[in-house]
Design an enzyme around this catalytic site. Sequence first.
Site, PDB file in Angstrom:
ATOM      1  N   ASP A   1      -1.324  -0.971   5.766  1.00 10.22           N
ATOM      2  CA  ASP A   1      -1.266  -0.441   7.122  1.00 10.22           C
ATOM      3  C   ASP A   1      -2.303  -1.097   8.023  1.00 10.22           C
ATOM      4  O   ASP A   1      -3.303  -1.627   7.566  1.00 10.22           O
ATOM      5  CB  ASP A   1      -1.519   1.076   7.109  1.00 10.22           C
ATOM      6  CG  ASP A   1      -0.304   1.822   6.576  1.00 10.22           C
ATOM      7  OD1 ASP A   1       0.806   1.240   6.638  1.00 10.22           O
ATOM      8  OD2 ASP A   1      -0.473   2.950   6.099  1.00 10.22           O
TER       9      ASP A   1
ATOM     10  N   ASP B   1      -8.000   2.237   6.396  1.00  5.62           N
ATOM     11  CA  ASP B   1      -7.686   2.258   4.973  1.00  5.62           C
ATOM     12  C   ASP B   1      -7.031   0.954   4.549  1.00  5.62           C
ATOM     13  O   ASP B   1      -7.336   0.392   3.502  1.00  5.62           O
ATOM     14  CB  ASP B   1      -6.725   3.412   4.669  1.00  5.62           C
ATOM     15  CG  ASP B   1      -7.463   4.583   4.044  1.00  5.62           C
ATOM     16  OD1 ASP B   1      -8.705   4.500   3.944  1.00  5.62           O
ATOM     17  OD2 ASP B   1      -6.788   5.569   3.669  1.00  5.62           O
TER      18      ASP B   1
ATOM     19  N   GLU C   1       0.846  -1.195   0.000  1.00  2.28           N
ATOM     20  CA  GLU C   1       0.000   0.000   0.000  1.00  2.28           C
ATOM     21  C   GLU C   1       0.883   1.247   0.000  1.00  2.28           C
ATOM     22  O   GLU C   1       1.696   1.445   0.893  1.00  2.28           O
ATOM     23  CB  GLU C   1      -0.889  -0.010   1.255  1.00  2.28           C
ATOM     24  CG  GLU C   1      -1.678   1.278   1.452  1.00  2.28           C
ATOM     25  CD  GLU C   1      -2.376   1.327   2.828  1.00  2.28           C
ATOM     26  OE1 GLU C   1      -2.212   0.394   3.619  1.00  2.28           O
ATOM     27  OE2 GLU C   1      -3.072   2.328   3.062  1.00  2.28           O
TER      28      GLU C   1
ATOM     29  N   ASP D   1      -4.594   0.072   9.691  1.00  2.00           N
ATOM     30  CA  ASP D   1      -5.682   1.001   9.999  1.00  2.00           C
ATOM     31  C   ASP D   1      -6.865   0.721   9.081  1.00  2.00           C
ATOM     32  O   ASP D   1      -6.870  -0.250   8.343  1.00  2.00           O
ATOM     33  CB  ASP D   1      -5.196   2.452   9.849  1.00  2.00           C
ATOM     34  CG  ASP D   1      -4.658   2.713   8.447  1.00  2.00           C
ATOM     35  OD1 ASP D   1      -4.893   1.880   7.530  1.00  2.00           O
ATOM     36  OD2 ASP D   1      -3.990   3.749   8.255  1.00  2.00           O
TER      37      ASP D   1
END
Length: 668
Positions: free
Chosen positions: A523, A527, A450, A525
């Site tokens: 990540d 996203d 990413e 998180d």
Amino acid sequence: MAKQEKQDKQDKQVNTPAYNADSITVLEGLEPVRKRPGMYIGDTDVRGLHHMVWEIVDNAVDEAANGFADRIEVTVYKDGSVRVTDNGRGMPVDLHPEKKVPGIELIFSQLHAGGKFDNKSYSYAGGLHGVGASVVNALSRFLIAESRRDGGCYRIGFASTGEGDHIRSGVLTEPLHRIGDASDTGSTVHFLPDDRVFVDVKLDYHTISQKLRELAFLNAGVTFVFTDERRQGDDARQEFCYRGGMRDFIRHFNNGKAVAYEEPIVISGESDGILLEAVIQHTDAYSDTIISYVNNIRTAEGGTHETGFKSAVTKVLNAAARDTGVLKDKDENFTGEDLREGMTAVILVKMRDAQFEGQTKTKLGNITAKVAVENIVNDQLGRYVQNRSNADIVRFMLEKARQARAVREASRKATALARKKNSLDGIALVGKFAASTGRDVSKNEMFIVEGDSAGGSAKQGRDRTFQAILPLRGKPINCERRRLEHLLDNEEIRSIITALGAGVGNDFDIANLKYDKVIILADADQDGAHIRALLLTFFYRYMRRLIEEGHVYIGMPPLYKVDKKSTKEVRYAYSDRECDQVVQELGGSRSVSIQRYKGLGEMNPSLLWETTMNPAHRTLVRVNIEDISDAEELVTLLMGDDAERRREYIIEHADFNKTDAFMKKVKV
Ligand code: 28F
């Protein structure tokens, strides 16, 4: 009175010396199982261990399928032993006329026998190798079986004896005897898988619970109760019963999607000794999903029954299209794919001597199944489409096929172009993709990373001899709502297809795969969770074998860096719990400093290598479709229209420490 006499006679018979002599020959019969367990139970890994349970459960399910039982209980105990009970007729306790041994003893001591598989009423017995209960006995420390029938409760016991090279298993330790009265009927088997055969493996709560739920869907009205005494509280007991059987299955599967009609189409019949039950329901999706079973075993690779099903659906619906004028004389027939757009189907075939083929032995090979399924579906679906009260539904299907064909034709040029681009291997990827230099596919890994900055670090940090990096700039397109033709317009998706080198959709051929491991690095998180879900959806829909054969992994970057102030010792933690543990080990929170990483982008190349990419230190999670309907449900949830449910799910699972329902944690 006469009954009691018969009973006493039986009780005496089972304890005669002649009977014990016989059981010696029986013992030798189990030796091959102990010598080569894999041949009988698949393997001696977790799969094999679970097969031990399935074999016994299968016998109970057969009793239910024959209409004699409607309740099956499975209990896993703290010692790893398993107890299965049904409320069927109870295993026969009278002596076999020739063998002069009680039927129940034969069940647990005769390979390929027990009459179970010879008896016509049992013609659809399942089980991976169809050898059943005696194999379980041979691979157990102990096995106790009880049969409740004719007012009595009878028990027989076996155990393994000796050690080292002199282990004998399935030895009769407690000959059949009456232990008391019984007011009901049924069978119970309690066994302890031998830890010298199944070394270091444990029964998995979720695997068993999912399998029992699946069996509950496939066997309408049968109650399955699962108790895991190793767990506590609400989680320890589950009960499954679906009155609607496969109809409930397909509803559950399509739950959260827009269905075209409420009442699933039900097909059930028999042809040439082969039984078929199938349910069909359409949604507004652009792909089709066929979930098939043979003798209650999932056939993930499909096979002759699926082929027969598809061919009959194509034939019947094309005929209906001609009849209703949707296809004119000059028009070509619809393709099967056009006609199946949006179709969900569950197919269950029951047959004798099922032959399983394919890489994972989950593909039905019997040609007779194709013919039988084709006949039954031609007949019954034919009748369904003829029935005037179904006219609206038939119109919906044909309209969907017409649109599918139109789109397919319109985008053919675009697709051809996209394919051409793809075939210019490498060119489409210049500047983005960093290939590995080594050519050994079995060692090669591809990281899908990413963001450009993390991608840059990964490129610098990697071991280029076997690691390739594909940075993703934007988010890959959401493929739940797109046809494959449109997906190919998305640059990120095209890069992935090109880099993997094995094609996509119907053209996907795993034999051409260039990387053994495909590792998603995003990540920890929301996203990142979203990107993972998008990529997994794509793989699930268009490269399913990649997941099924275990090539897809989630990379786990550390969440925390923990420094011990006094010694400068540095440790990394991949979850909150691990962080707490590390802090403890380094002498408590006062003596350390903790840094929380916000994203991959914060890590320099050498740190990324050390913590996340280096096979010696990293943690990978293998993506594993344990329960296809859960995975499907998740995909629908994440990608579908229901924004509120999607939001809830992502928030709940954004915590990286919780394993997504998709994944089974395996450290690699
Ligand atoms: C806990 C697992 O194994 N249940 C079983 C039966 C019932 C019969 C049976 C089994 C038939 C010819 C042997 C009873 N009455 N649950 C189970 N329930 N096996 S296993 O028969 C086995 C063979 O020889 C049964 C009349 N016919 C069959």
